[in-house]
Structure formats: structure tokens, C-alpha cells
Write an enzyme that holds these catalytic residues in place. Structure first.
Site, PDB file in Angstrom:
ATOM      1  N   CYS A   1      62.222  28.070  27.446  1.00 50.24           N
ATOM      2  CA  CYS A   1      62.728  26.894  28.165  1.00 50.24           C
ATOM      3  C   CYS A   1      61.824  26.749  29.378  1.00 50.24           C
ATOM      4  O   CYS A   1      61.929  27.528  30.326  1.00 50.24           O
ATOM      5  CB  CYS A   1      64.179  27.097  28.583  1.00 50.24           C
ATOM      6  SG  CYS A   1      64.753  25.817  29.711  1.00 50.24           S
TER       7      CYS A   1
ATOM      8  N   CYS B   1      63.902  25.420  32.735  1.00 48.57           N
ATOM      9  CA  CYS B   1      64.847  26.321  33.422  1.00 48.57           C
ATOM     10  C   CYS B   1      64.893  27.633  32.653  1.00 48.57           C
ATOM     11  O   CYS B   1      63.903  28.363  32.663  1.00 48.57           O
ATOM     12  CB  CYS B   1      66.218  25.667  33.638  1.00 48.57           C
ATOM     13  SG  CYS B   1      66.898  24.682  32.299  1.00 48.57           S
ATOM     14  N   SER B   2      65.990  27.932  31.959  1.00 49.94           N
ATOM     15  CA  SER B   2      66.032  29.191  31.210  1.00 49.94           C
ATOM     16  C   SER B   2      67.095  29.120  30.121  1.00 49.94           C
ATOM     17  O   SER B   2      67.834  30.079  29.912  1.00 49.94           O
ATOM     18  CB  SER B   2      66.295  30.356  32.147  1.00 49.94           C
ATOM     19  OG  SER B   2      67.408  30.055  32.965  1.00 49.94           O
ATOM     20  N   CYS B   3      67.187  27.985  29.430  1.00 44.34           N
ATOM     21  CA  CYS B   3      68.185  27.785  28.381  1.00 44.34           C
ATOM     22  C   CYS B   3      68.034  28.861  27.305  1.00 44.34           C
ATOM     23  O   CYS B   3      66.923  29.206  26.912  1.00 44.34           O
ATOM     24  CB  CYS B   3      68.031  26.398  27.766  1.00 44.34           C
ATOM     25  SG  CYS B   3      68.301  25.085  28.972  1.00 44.34           S
TER      26      CYS B   3
END
Lengths: 225, 204
Positions: B108, B111-113
């Protein structure tokens, strides 16, 4: 046209440092606490996921770069709480304590946690926007990558994929549009696609002629190619 | 309009991050907006209950049961929900299969999905600037840092999770695992193999 979080393709970050499979979930106790406070406060229902992402993205580039992951979360949460009127700045410096907050009836109780986490928050919604593209169809993303509703607003089209040509791989149904939802402009659901781009379309020096990058992109980010 | 003033409210909190968290927790608790016991429950859930073991069960079942695998690749959300894996950050699941022709890897960049119900909380490297920046542009160099080298005939498909769809990689079943039980197979499935930065373990 972009913000510091939009770092896909950037040079200069150095190696990725893998971690053991059994390394602790939270490297420090406060990391778990930061995650839990953020999730619990989210259940007060005063913002949505798009607004909370945008708040983290609006950290100044200096803060974004120097903050660790959970520092971004906790700082974003403080900003969300004040921006949405849950707290006032005086609360944050500890000057104001009020035991009868109007939202306290919504507090997430311990026994409600398993149910609340298991319930999730799906992002698909019925929509009257018809799907404009078919599987396999050639498309091109907007250029520049930017929110078209709000200047400097939230968008999920990364800058590295702006103006790139790809093809529709799958249709995910109709989903909430972050560009609208992050700014209180409504959920505005529309078709969401997985779009495949040849690496050679995105990078000057691709590693392999058949490598691809797939992005999930909303219909309004796309034009027929 | 997004306001970009530089006196963000977070600057009012203590500079040291652990104290910053503590301050916010204290303020919210005193106002009755969070229940500290609920925080303990959330931490316990992601520390002890939800993690890569869930994903490994799904992969081992897919390796063992062709009908299950077919259904999983068609509609992962429903299939994994039937196994009890559903919830926050896993509301829309897609499973992508590695083959000798194509290797899948998930990132991602914005962000950090990450698919929490199947893999838990992402490891630090997944959330690092280096991984977010480089996985899309030079996945093979990143894979090399994980000790993975792919044959030239294998193409790489990197999935950048830009929406609420969460991707899980179905790694290739290792050779020499014929006749192994699902439970045995699950021990070969690593977290990294389900993100696509690793391969499944070969039985000893």
C-alpha cells in the site's frame, strides 16, 4: 499536487529490513496503546476512514517524515478530535476536564470490542452510476493526480500512476469515493476497478518486460484510452 | 477546504511519543470517551487472537481442496467469512494465486492497507517508507532483500492497495508435500508468503 504520503516509486529510502515471522506484533507497549486508542475513538462515530487517512496525510512533510508509524496515528488522532469538535485545544494541554461529555454515551465498552471489530465497515454501496468500462478495456488515468472536488484534498490516485495507460482487470462493484467522503461531501459511490499497468508505462527503467502494477481505481479517475 | 496551518493540535501534546499516547488516553478516559478495558481488549485481540495463522489456514485448505480453492479465487470475502474470518480491514477480500508464470506481491504505497482478519497487524517493514516507495518500482530488488529470487520466466504483478479491497497472496504449494494434512501444510505458510515477499517453506 501531491502530499508527502504519496511515495510510490520514490528513490532514496534505502533497503527494506525484513523481520522474523515471530517478531512481536507491537514492538513497544505504546504502539498497541496508540492503535487501541485510535480504534476506540473511531467508534465514537465522528469521522470516517477517508477523513482519518486525510488527516494523517496533512501532517506537515517534516512531521510525516520524522514520525514513526504510530506517532502518525496518535498525532492524526489528536488532530481529528479537535478538527471534529470532540475536544478543544485546551483539553489537550490538560486545562479542561469534563466528566460529562455529550458523546460519552457512545463509548466503546470492553465487552462490545469483539463484536465491533468483527463487524467491520464495508465500503461498497448501491450506486446509480453505471459501469463505463469492461474487463480488458484500455483506459488512461487522469493527469495530474489530484482531488477534483477540493483543492489539495484527499485522493487515492497515486502520482506515479497519473496519466498512465492500463487495462481493466476486474470490477469490484460500486464503492464510496474517498475524494468526496474525506471532505464531508457525501459517499458518492461509483464503480471501482482493478487496473493493470505495464511496469514500462510507469517507470523509466522497469526490471522486467512483463512485470505489472495493479491499482484499485474509481471510475472518475479513468478515461477511455 | 483542507486547512494546512502549521499549528496542528497534536503539537500541544508531549513530544515523547509514549507520553503523547498516555496523555491522549488519560484525557479521553476522564471525559468518558474511551474505556481503558476496551483498549486492553483491542490489544489482546490483535496480539493473541488475530494473526497470520488465520491466513495460513485458508492457504492450507486451498492447497488441499480444489473446490474450495476455486470458490476462494472467485469470491474470497464470502469464502473466508464462512471460515469465520471477517471484520475490520477485511471487508472486501481478493485472493491472488502465484504460479510459475506469475508472482504476486502486495503493498500500500499511500498508507499501509493490509488484510487484518487474515494476517493481523502488518509488520514494521510493510509500513516502512522503503517498502512503500520501492515495492512498485523495483519489486525484484525488494524480493532479493527477502532472499527471494524469481526465475526470468516468472513475471511479477504488484498490487497497490489503493481502495478498501484487501489482497492475500496464495503462495505455490511446495514440492514434497503430497499427502500432508491441512494442519501440517499450514505450518509451511509464512506471513511473508501471503504478502508475496516470501515463498512457502519447504518441509524439512
Amino acid at each position: 499536487m501531491t502530499r508527502v504520503h504519496d511515495m510510490g516509486g520514490r528513490f532514496g529510502d534505502g533497503p527494506v529490513v525484513p523481520e522474523a515471522e515471530d517478531s512481536p506484533v507491537f514492538a513497544e507497549d505504546w504502539h498497541g496503546r496508540a492503535l487501541a486508542v485510535t480504534l476506540a475513538a473511531g467508534f465514537l462515530g465522528q469521522w470516517n476512514i477517508d477523513k482519518s487517512r486525510h488527516t494523517r496525510e496533512r501532517l506537515s512533510p517534516k512531521d510525516y517524515a520524522r514520525f514513526s508509524y504510530y506517532e502518525k496515528w496518535i498525532s492524526g488522532l489528536a488532530d481529528l478530535l479537535v478538527d471534529n469538535g470532540v475536544l478543544c485545544p485546551e483539553d489537550l494541554i490538560g486545562d479542561e476536564y469534563d466528566s460529562s461529555h455529550p458523546l460519552s454515551s457512545r463509548v466503546l465498552q470492553a465487552q462490545a470490542v469483539p463484536g465491533a471489530l468483527a463487524k467491520g465497515g464495508p465500503a461498497d454501496r448501491p450506486s446509480d452510476v453505471p459501469a463505463q468500462f469492461e474487463i480488458g478495456q484500455a483506459v488512461q488515468t487522469l493527469h495530474p493526480a489530484a482531488n477534483r472536488l477540493v483543492d489539495g484534498g484527499h485522493t487515492r490516485l497515486p502520482i506515479y500512476a497519473a496519466g498512465a495507460k492500463g487495462r481493466i482487470l476486474r470490477l469490484h462493484g460500486t464503492h464510496v469515493l474517498p475524494d468526496s467522503n474525506a471532505h464531508g461531501l457525501g459517499e458518492a459511490p461509483e464503480p471501482l476497478y482493478a487496473v493493470a499497468f505495464p511496469a514500462s508505462e510507469l517507470w523509466a527503467d522497469p526490471e522486467h518486460p512483463r512485470d505489472e502494477v495493479v491499482l484499485d481505481l474509481w471510475q472518475s479517475y479513468l478515461e477511455p484510452a | 477546504m483542507p486547512h494546512d496551518d502549521h499549528d496542528h493540535p497534536h503539537a500541544l501534546l508531549p513530544p515523547e511519543p509514549a507520553l503523547r499516547v498516555k496523555a491522549l488516553e488519560t484525557i479521553l478516559t476522564r471525559k468518558g470517551l474511551i474505556d481503558p478495558a476496551a483498549l486492553d481488549e483491542i490489544i489482546d485481540t490483535y496480539q493473541n487472537k488475530i494473526g497470520p495463522k488465520n491466513g495460513a489456514r485458508v492457504v492450507a485448505k486451498a492447497w488441499s481442496d480444489p473446490e474450495f480453492k476455486k470458490a476462494l479465487l472467485e469470491d474470497a470475502t464470502q469464502v473466508v467469512a464462512d471460515l469465520g474470518f471477517y471484520g475490520r480491514q477485511g471487508e472486501h477480500m481478493v485472493v491472488v494465486e502465484n504460479t510459475t508464470d506469475q508472482h504476486n506481491m502486495v503493498v500500500c504505497t499511500l498508507c499501509s492497507c493490509y488484510p487484518w482478519p487474515l494476517l493481523g497487524i502488518p509488520p514494521g517493514w510493510y509500513k516502512s517508507d522503503a517498502y512503500r516507495a520501492r515495492a512498485v518500482r523495483e519489486p525484484r530488488k525488494v524480493l532479493a532483500e527477502f532472499g527471494v529470487e524469481l526465475p526470468t520466466k516468472t513475471s511479477v504483478r504488484v498490487w497497490d492497495s489503493t481502495a478498501e479491497i484487501r489482497y492475500l497472496v496464495l503462495p505455490m504449494r511446495p514440492d514434497g508435500t503430497e499427502g500432508m494434512s491441512e494442519d501440517g501444510l499450514a505450518t509451511l505458510v509464512t506471513r511473508d508468503s501471503m504478502i508475496g515477499t516470501g515463498l512457502a517453506r519447504v518441509p524439512a
